[in-house]
Design a protein around this motif. Structure first.
Motif, PDB file in Angstrom:
ATOM      1  N   ASN A   1     -12.175  -8.275 -18.578  1.00 24.72           N
ATOM      2  CA  ASN A   1     -12.409  -8.857 -19.905  1.00 24.72           C
ATOM      3  C   ASN A   1     -11.402  -8.293 -20.881  1.00 24.72           C
ATOM      4  N   GLY A   2     -10.886  -9.174 -21.745  1.00 26.36           N
ATOM      5  CA  GLY A   2      -9.964  -8.726 -22.781  1.00 26.36           C
ATOM      6  C   GLY A   2      -8.523  -9.052 -22.452  1.00 26.36           C
ATOM      7  N   SER A   3      -7.623  -8.341 -23.084  1.00 28.30           N
ATOM      8  CA  SER A   3      -6.193  -8.605 -22.918  1.00 28.30           C
ATOM      9  C   SER A   3      -5.626  -7.774 -21.778  1.00 28.30           C
ATOM     10  N   TRP A   4      -4.457  -8.194 -21.305  1.00 31.94           N
ATOM     11  CA  TRP A   4      -3.764  -7.423 -20.264  1.00 31.94           C
ATOM     12  C   TRP A   4      -3.365  -6.049 -20.805  1.00 31.94           C
ATOM     13  N   GLN A   5      -3.092  -5.977 -22.090  1.00 36.88           N
ATOM     14  CA  GLN A   5      -2.703  -4.696 -22.685  1.00 36.88           C
ATOM     15  C   GLN A   5      -3.843  -3.676 -22.614  1.00 36.88           C
ATOM     16  N   GLY A   6      -5.074  -4.166 -22.461  1.00 39.19           N
ATOM     17  CA  GLY A   6      -6.234  -3.283 -22.386  1.00 39.19           C
ATOM     18  C   GLY A   6      -6.632  -2.899 -20.973  1.00 39.19           C
ATOM     19  N   VAL A   7      -5.841  -3.319 -19.967  1.00 41.60           N
ATOM     20  CA  VAL A   7      -6.175  -2.968 -18.588  1.00 41.60           C
ATOM     21  C   VAL A   7      -5.991  -1.466 -18.397  1.00 41.60           C
ATOM     22  N   GLU A   8      -7.050  -0.844 -17.897  1.00 40.53           N
ATOM     23  CA  GLU A   8      -7.055   0.596 -17.649  1.00 40.53           C
ATOM     24  C   GLU A   8      -8.090   0.870 -16.562  1.00 40.53           C
ATOM     25  N   PRO A   9      -8.123   2.080 -16.037  1.00 44.10           N
ATOM     26  CA  PRO A   9      -9.087   2.388 -14.975  1.00 44.10           C
ATOM     27  C   PRO A   9     -10.523   2.030 -15.372  1.00 44.10           C
ATOM     28  N   GLY A  10     -11.233   1.427 -14.418  1.00 41.39           N
ATOM     29  CA  GLY A  10     -12.653   1.140 -14.595  1.00 41.39           C
ATOM     30  C   GLY A  10     -13.005  -0.137 -15.324  1.00 41.39           C
ATOM     31  N   VAL A  11     -12.023  -0.966 -15.700  1.00 44.85           N
ATOM     32  CA  VAL A  11     -12.348  -2.159 -16.487  1.00 44.85           C
ATOM     33  C   VAL A  11     -12.628  -3.405 -15.640  1.00 44.85           C
ATOM     34  N   GLY A  12     -12.470  -3.305 -14.333  1.00 51.18           N
ATOM     35  CA  GLY A  12     -12.580  -4.488 -13.498  1.00 51.18           C
ATOM     36  C   GLY A  12     -13.859  -4.586 -12.688  1.00 51.18           C
ATOM     37  N   ARG A  13     -14.072  -5.792 -12.190  1.00 49.40           N
ATOM     38  CA  ARG A  13     -15.184  -6.078 -11.283  1.00 49.40           C
ATOM     39  C   ARG A  13     -14.586  -6.753 -10.055  1.00 49.40           C
ATOM     40  N   LEU A  14     -14.778  -6.176  -8.885  1.00 44.91           N
ATOM     41  CA  LEU A  14     -14.296  -6.759  -7.643  1.00 44.91           C
ATOM     42  C   LEU A  14     -15.236  -7.899  -7.270  1.00 44.91           C
ATOM     43  N   VAL A  15     -14.736  -9.130  -7.373  1.00 42.01           N
ATOM     44  CA  VAL A  15     -15.599 -10.299  -7.143  1.00 42.01           C
ATOM     45  C   VAL A  15     -15.393 -10.926  -5.768  1.00 42.01           C
ATOM     46  N   ALA A  16     -14.280 -10.592  -5.104  1.00 45.57           N
ATOM     47  CA  ALA A  16     -14.046 -11.108  -3.756  1.00 45.57           C
ATOM     48  C   ALA A  16     -13.089 -10.204  -3.019  1.00 45.57           C
TER      49      ALA A  16
ATOM     50  N   ASN B   1       0.856  -1.180   0.000  1.00 40.69           N
ATOM     51  CA  ASN B   1       0.000   0.000   0.000  1.00 40.69           C
ATOM     52  C   ASN B   1       0.890   1.228   0.000  1.00 40.69           C
ATOM     53  N   PRO B   2       0.426   2.338  -0.525  1.00 34.55           N
ATOM     54  CA  PRO B   2      -0.939   2.601  -0.972  1.00 34.55           C
ATOM     55  C   PRO B   2      -1.224   2.154  -2.413  1.00 34.55           C
ATOM     56  N   GLY B   3      -0.209   1.692  -3.138  1.00 35.32           N
ATOM     57  CA  GLY B   3      -0.391   1.330  -4.546  1.00 35.32           C
ATOM     58  C   GLY B   3      -1.381   0.208  -4.772  1.00 35.32           C
ATOM     59  N   ALA B   4      -1.305  -0.851  -3.951  1.00 35.41           N
ATOM     60  CA  ALA B   4      -2.202  -2.002  -4.138  1.00 35.41           C
ATOM     61  C   ALA B   4      -3.657  -1.589  -3.941  1.00 35.41           C
ATOM     62  N   GLN B   5      -3.925  -0.863  -2.871  1.00 31.59           N
ATOM     63  CA  GLN B   5      -5.289  -0.410  -2.608  1.00 31.59           C
ATOM     64  C   GLN B   5      -5.754   0.548  -3.703  1.00 31.59           C
ATOM     65  N   GLY B   6      -4.880   1.431  -4.115  1.00 24.61           N
ATOM     66  CA  GLY B   6      -5.223   2.362  -5.180  1.00 24.61           C
ATOM     67  C   GLY B   6      -5.526   1.656  -6.485  1.00 24.61           C
ATOM     68  N   LEU B   7      -4.786   0.575  -6.770  1.00 20.42           N
ATOM     69  CA  LEU B   7      -5.029  -0.184  -7.992  1.00 20.42           C
ATOM     70  C   LEU B   7      -6.430  -0.787  -7.983  1.00 20.42           C
ATOM     71  N   VAL B   8      -6.804  -1.407  -6.873  1.00 22.35           N
ATOM     72  CA  VAL B   8      -8.151  -1.988  -6.771  1.00 22.35           C
ATOM     73  C   VAL B   8      -9.195  -0.894  -6.942  1.00 22.35           C
ATOM     74  N   ASP B   9      -8.992   0.220  -6.264  1.00 18.26           N
ATOM     75  CA  ASP B   9      -9.934   1.344  -6.339  1.00 18.26           C
ATOM     76  C   ASP B   9     -10.111   1.837  -7.773  1.00 18.26           C
ATOM     77  N   ILE B  10      -9.013   1.944  -8.493  1.00 21.33           N
ATOM     78  CA  ILE B  10      -9.041   2.476  -9.863  1.00 21.33           C
ATOM     79  C   ILE B  10      -9.634   1.475 -10.856  1.00 21.33           C
ATOM     80  N   LEU B  11      -9.306   0.185 -10.679  1.00 18.03           N
ATOM     81  CA  LEU B  11      -9.780  -0.808 -11.642  1.00 18.03           C
ATOM     82  C   LEU B  11     -11.246  -1.174 -11.452  1.00 18.03           C
ATOM     83  N   ALA B  12     -11.711  -1.229 -10.198  1.00 16.97           N
ATOM     84  CA  ALA B  12     -13.054  -1.752  -9.906  1.00 16.97           C
ATOM     85  C   ALA B  12     -14.144  -0.725 -10.197  1.00 16.97           C
ATOM     86  N   SER B  13     -14.849  -0.934 -11.300  1.00 20.35           N
ATOM     87  CA  SER B  13     -15.981  -0.060 -11.616  1.00 20.35           C
ATOM     88  C   SER B  13     -17.270  -0.602 -11.015  1.00 20.35           C
ATOM     89  N   GLU B  14     -17.252  -1.886 -10.630  1.00 19.36           N
ATOM     90  CA  GLU B  14     -18.416  -2.519 -10.006  1.00 19.36           C
ATOM     91  C   GLU B  14     -17.920  -3.650  -9.119  1.00 19.36           C
TER      92      GLU B  14
END
Length: 171
Positions: free
Chosen positions: A150-165, A113-126
């Motif tokens: 969804n998609g390739s790792w090259q397409g990872v950007e803010p808001g593309v993730g779903r926090l599932v656990a 932290n704070p990078g790990a927490q920030g990463l989850v915050d930035i990626l998780a749109s839902e």
């Protein structure tokens, strides 16, 4: 690679570290951290996720966390120790994710932290269930966040993730 390929990134914050008179990068785990790291490994083992790759910060506390958590898994993934994860910002972590081969479907990132927490915050749109609410109460040491993308790792950007656990050892 198909745009609808489901990937998972599992983010493990290193276990509780000690504060001896050593350089920050060389700080070892505290007694509680040595106890919690295998518990985190058991949670990962029970999650049903088969990890393809683990990217671990080179900091001693991250390496030690992984050394204690990995034996709990039924199969240890290929591991790469990555200097860029130490003190990385969320943007720097996304840049590392963008370099991951699309052969990797389930990735573990062991960091700080704070990078790990920030990463989850930035990626998780839902999120599923109350995972986001629990995550927003804090991302303590040994905590684990699982996001799908969804998609390739090259397409990872803010808001593309779903926090599932979201799991924390003392929650």
């Amino acid at each position: 690679m198909s745009a609808d390929t489901l990937r998972r990134v599992v983010i493990l914050r290193h276990a509780k570290s000690d504060w001896p008179q050593v350089d920050d990068h060389e700080r070892p785990l505290a007694k509680r951290g040595r106890k919690d790291a295998p518990v985190a490994g058991r949670w990962l083992a029970g999650s049903g996720i088969t990890l393809d790759l683990a990217l671990c910060s080179t900091a001693a506390r991250c390496r030690e966390t992984w050394e204690l958590a990995a034996p709990e898994l039924s199969e240890r993934p290929r591991t790469s120790y990555e200097e860029r994860l130490y003190e990385a910002s969320p943007g720097e972590l996304i840049a590392v994710l963008n370099e991951v081969s699309d052969e990797v479907h389930d990735l573990l990132l062991i960091g700080h932290n704070p990078g790990a927490q920030g990463l989850v915050d930035i990626l998780a749109s839902e999120a599923e269930d109350d995972a986001l609410a629990r995550f927003h109460r804090g991302f303590p040491t040994s905590a684990i966040a699982v996001l799908t993308l969804n998609g390739s790792w090259q397409g990872v950007e803010p808001g593309v993730g779903r926090l599932v656990a979201f799991w924390a050892p003392h929650a």
